[in-house]
Design a protein around this motif. Structure first.
Motif, PDB file in Angstrom:
ATOM      1  N   MET A   9      66.469  65.098   8.455  1.00 53.02           N
ATOM      2  CA  MET A   9      67.243  64.102   7.711  1.00 53.02           C
ATOM      3  C   MET A   9      67.657  62.889   8.538  1.00 53.02           C
ATOM      4  SD  MET A   9      70.356  65.120   5.178  1.00 53.02           S
ATOM      5  CE  MET A   9      70.668  64.244   3.657  1.00 53.02           C
ATOM      6  N   GLU A  10      67.929  63.106   9.849  1.00 53.69           N
ATOM      7  CA  GLU A  10      68.459  62.007  10.654  1.00 53.69           C
ATOM      8  C   GLU A  10      67.476  60.843  10.805  1.00 53.69           C
ATOM      9  OE1 GLU A  10      70.658  65.723  11.967  1.00 53.69           O
ATOM     10  OE2 GLU A  10      68.577  65.199  11.522  1.00 53.69           O
ATOM     11  N   GLY A  11      66.184  61.115  10.654  1.00 56.33           N
ATOM     12  CA  GLY A  11      65.182  60.075  10.826  1.00 56.33           C
ATOM     13  C   GLY A  11      64.737  59.401   9.541  1.00 56.33           C
ATOM     14  N   ILE A  12      65.419  59.676   8.435  1.00 57.33           N
ATOM     15  CA  ILE A  12      65.086  59.035   7.162  1.00 57.33           C
ATOM     16  C   ILE A  12      65.575  57.588   7.179  1.00 57.33           C
ATOM     17  CG2 ILE A  12      65.526  59.091   4.669  1.00 57.33           C
ATOM     18  CD1 ILE A  12      63.722  61.381   5.645  1.00 57.33           C
ATOM     19  N   SER A  13      64.802  56.680   6.585  1.00 59.90           N
ATOM     20  CA  SER A  13      65.197  55.272   6.564  1.00 59.90           C
ATOM     21  C   SER A  13      66.526  55.085   5.831  1.00 59.90           C
ATOM     22  CB  SER A  13      64.123  54.433   5.876  1.00 59.90           C
ATOM     23  OG  SER A  13      64.478  53.062   5.884  1.00 59.90           O
ATOM     24  N   GLY A  14      67.387  54.247   6.403  1.00 58.93           N
ATOM     25  CA  GLY A  14      68.684  53.969   5.792  1.00 58.93           C
ATOM     26  C   GLY A  14      69.784  54.899   6.225  1.00 58.93           C
ATOM     27  N   ILE A  15      69.434  56.054   6.786  1.00 61.64           N
ATOM     28  CA  ILE A  15      70.436  57.021   7.230  1.00 61.64           C
ATOM     29  C   ILE A  15      70.747  56.772   8.705  1.00 61.64           C
ATOM     30  CG2 ILE A  15      70.849  59.464   7.719  1.00 61.64           C
ATOM     31  CD1 ILE A  15      69.397  60.141   5.161  1.00 61.64           C
ATOM     32  N   GLY A 103      61.217  62.344   8.926  1.00 66.44           N
ATOM     33  CA  GLY A 103      62.648  62.192   9.112  1.00 66.44           C
ATOM     34  C   GLY A 103      63.174  62.809  10.396  1.00 66.44           C
ATOM     35  N   TYR A 104      62.327  62.867  11.429  1.00 67.52           N
ATOM     36  CA  TYR A 104      62.719  63.503  12.687  1.00 67.52           C
ATOM     37  C   TYR A 104      63.482  62.534  13.590  1.00 67.52           C
ATOM     38  CZ  TYR A 104      60.800  68.203  12.400  1.00 67.52           C
ATOM     39  OH  TYR A 104      60.582  69.525  12.081  1.00 67.52           O
ATOM     40  N   GLY A 155      60.370  58.554  11.703  1.00 64.02           N
ATOM     41  CA  GLY A 155      61.735  58.573  12.189  1.00 64.02           C
ATOM     42  C   GLY A 155      62.054  57.222  12.791  1.00 64.02           C
ATOM     43  N   ASP A 156      63.027  57.174  13.691  1.00 63.17           N
ATOM     44  CA  ASP A 156      63.295  55.903  14.346  1.00 63.17           C
ATOM     45  C   ASP A 156      62.274  55.669  15.459  1.00 63.17           C
ATOM     46  OD1 ASP A 156      64.136  57.380  16.555  1.00 63.17           O
ATOM     47  OD2 ASP A 156      66.244  56.853  16.358  1.00 63.17           O
ATOM     48  N   ASP A 157      62.361  54.506  16.121  1.00 64.47           N
ATOM     49  CA  ASP A 157      61.378  54.157  17.136  1.00 64.47           C
ATOM     50  C   ASP A 157      61.425  55.114  18.322  1.00 64.47           C
ATOM     51  OD1 ASP A 157      63.945  52.967  17.492  1.00 64.47           O
ATOM     52  OD2 ASP A 157      63.138  51.585  18.972  1.00 64.47           O
ATOM     53  N   VAL A 171      49.609  59.949  14.192  1.00 68.95           N
ATOM     54  CA  VAL A 171      50.084  58.762  13.483  1.00 68.95           C
ATOM     55  C   VAL A 171      51.611  58.795  13.462  1.00 68.95           C
ATOM     56  CG1 VAL A 171      50.125  57.550  11.263  1.00 68.95           C
ATOM     57  CG2 VAL A 171      48.022  58.691  12.038  1.00 68.95           C
ATOM     58  N   THR A 172      52.245  57.672  13.805  1.00 72.51           N
ATOM     59  CA  THR A 172      53.703  57.595  13.731  1.00 72.51           C
ATOM     60  C   THR A 172      54.117  56.415  12.855  1.00 72.51           C
ATOM     61  OG1 THR A 172      53.803  56.275  15.767  1.00 72.51           O
ATOM     62  CG2 THR A 172      54.061  58.661  15.992  1.00 72.51           C
ATOM     63  N   VAL A 173      55.229  56.595  12.162  1.00 67.79           N
ATOM     64  CA  VAL A 173      55.777  55.543  11.299  1.00 67.79           C
ATOM     65  C   VAL A 173      57.260  55.381  11.649  1.00 67.79           C
ATOM     66  CG1 VAL A 173      56.211  54.774   8.942  1.00 67.79           C
ATOM     67  CG2 VAL A 173      54.169  56.142   9.450  1.00 67.79           C
ATOM     68  N   ALA A 174      57.590  54.260  12.262  1.00 69.27           N
ATOM     69  CA  ALA A 174      58.987  53.974  12.588  1.00 69.27           C
ATOM     70  C   ALA A 174      59.645  53.317  11.378  1.00 69.27           C
ATOM     71  CB  ALA A 174      59.074  53.069  13.805  1.00 69.27           C
ATOM     72  N   VAL A 175      60.544  54.038  10.733  1.00 65.53           N
ATOM     73  CA  VAL A 175      61.211  53.503   9.536  1.00 65.53           C
ATOM     74  C   VAL A 175      62.517  52.808   9.881  1.00 65.53           C
ATOM     75  CG1 VAL A 175      60.132  55.230   8.038  1.00 65.53           C
ATOM     76  CG2 VAL A 175      62.383  55.684   9.038  1.00 65.53           C
ATOM     77  N   LYS A 176      62.905  52.859  11.155  1.00 69.35           N
ATOM     78  CA  LYS A 176      64.087  52.125  11.610  1.00 69.35           C
ATOM     79  C   LYS A 176      64.028  51.972  13.124  1.00 69.35           C
ATOM     80  CE  LYS A 176      66.655  56.468  11.089  1.00 69.35           C
ATOM     81  NZ  LYS A 176      67.624  57.169  10.233  1.00 69.35           N
TER      82      LYS A 176
END
Length: 275
Positions: A9-15, A103-104, A155-157, A171-176
């Motif tokens: 959950m901590e790595g979800i965008s907006g959280i 969301g990691y 997750g975050d960067d 593959v990584t996706v930085a959502v914040k």
């Protein structure tokens, strides 16, 4: 094919704050909705690439009962509740073809990193043969032990960089972008989901090119705990010893699966409060 999606959950965008991740806090319900929506984006991406895939989703945050079952994509199976075998990787087995971590967050001690920790706030660090290892590394290596590659992480960067250092081809996706423990510059949740769906499809298509993370044994494990009382409890476990300094315990494991299971046990013991 079978795909497992482990959703924290901590790595979800907006959280960015504990109030959004804790069932006892005011903003948790919004956090649950954001978490479920990102899980759905990844499920959709997996099925875009492999329409016949069997998709399992492991709720992997806190009580393991955060994802909203009625809002989750009905094409997926939900692994929910605890305790359960393999904890955050509930549903993983030798028939799994790919693992996706959604969301990691980064390991304890990393920063800037949003809500960085390792399994529990009671655990200050975990080291395997002297190498620091957080939830990302521990779960990737447990999957690798049974031959399953981690093909995607969001997750975050800081979390993305952590997996890049372990599995560069994933593959990584930085959502914040983390600004601190409780601050980040975040993508709009809809934008995050629009990026996650094609990334998940790409990751699943590339699974044959991404090697599992394998850590051979024997392994020397050190776990730093936040209080001497937790160390007292940990040393009641056969094979676990107290190290100098008062807050570190050590043990040896024949292979990674043994190390993983004992780390999980120590985390649970650390949650017990003094009488």
């Amino acid at each position: 094919m079978k795909v497992l999606i482990s959703v924290d959950m901590e790595g979800i965008s907006g959280i960015v704050q504990l109030a959004e991740t804790n069932p006892d806090r005011y903003d948790y319900e919004r956090g649950r909705a954001l978490m479920t929506a990102e899980a759905n984006a990844v499920i959709a991406g997996v099925l875009d690439a492999e329409p016949a895939a069997e998709v399992w989703v492991a709720d992997a945050h806190g009580p393991f009962s955060n994802l909203l079952p009625e809002d989750l994509d009905r094409r997926a199976r939900l692994v929910r509740g605890k305790p359960r075998p393999l904890s955050m990787l509930g549903g993983l087995d030798e028939h799994t073809d790919a693992l996706l971590l959604v969301g990691y967050h980064a390991r304890a001690g990393r920063g800037p990193a949003v809500m960085a920790h390792t399994m529990s706030g009671a655990v200050l660090d975990v080291r395997l043969n002297g190498c620091p290892m957080g939830e990302i590394g521990l779960n990737a290596a447990m999957a690798g032990h049974v031959g399953v590659p981690v093909v995607l992480l969001s997750g975050d960067d800081a979390a993305c960089a952590e997996l890049d250092g372990l599995v560069p081809s994933a593959v990584t996706v930085a959502v914040k972008q983390a600004l601190g423990y409780a601050a980040a510059v975040a993508l709009h949740p809809a934008e995050a989901r629009e990026r996650l769906r094609p990334a998940a499809a790409e990751a699943v298509k590339r699974r044959g090119l991404i090697p599992p993370l394998r850590l051979g044994g024997p392994l020397g494990v050190e776990v730093d705990l936040s209080s001497p009382y937790m160390v007292d409890l940990a040393t009641l476990v056969p094979g676990v010893s107290r190290a100098e300094g008062g807050r570190t315990v050590t043990f040896s494991a024949a292979d990674f699966a043994d190390a993983y299971q004992l780390v999980l046990l120590l985390v649970q013991l650390a949650s017990i409060k003094p009488a």
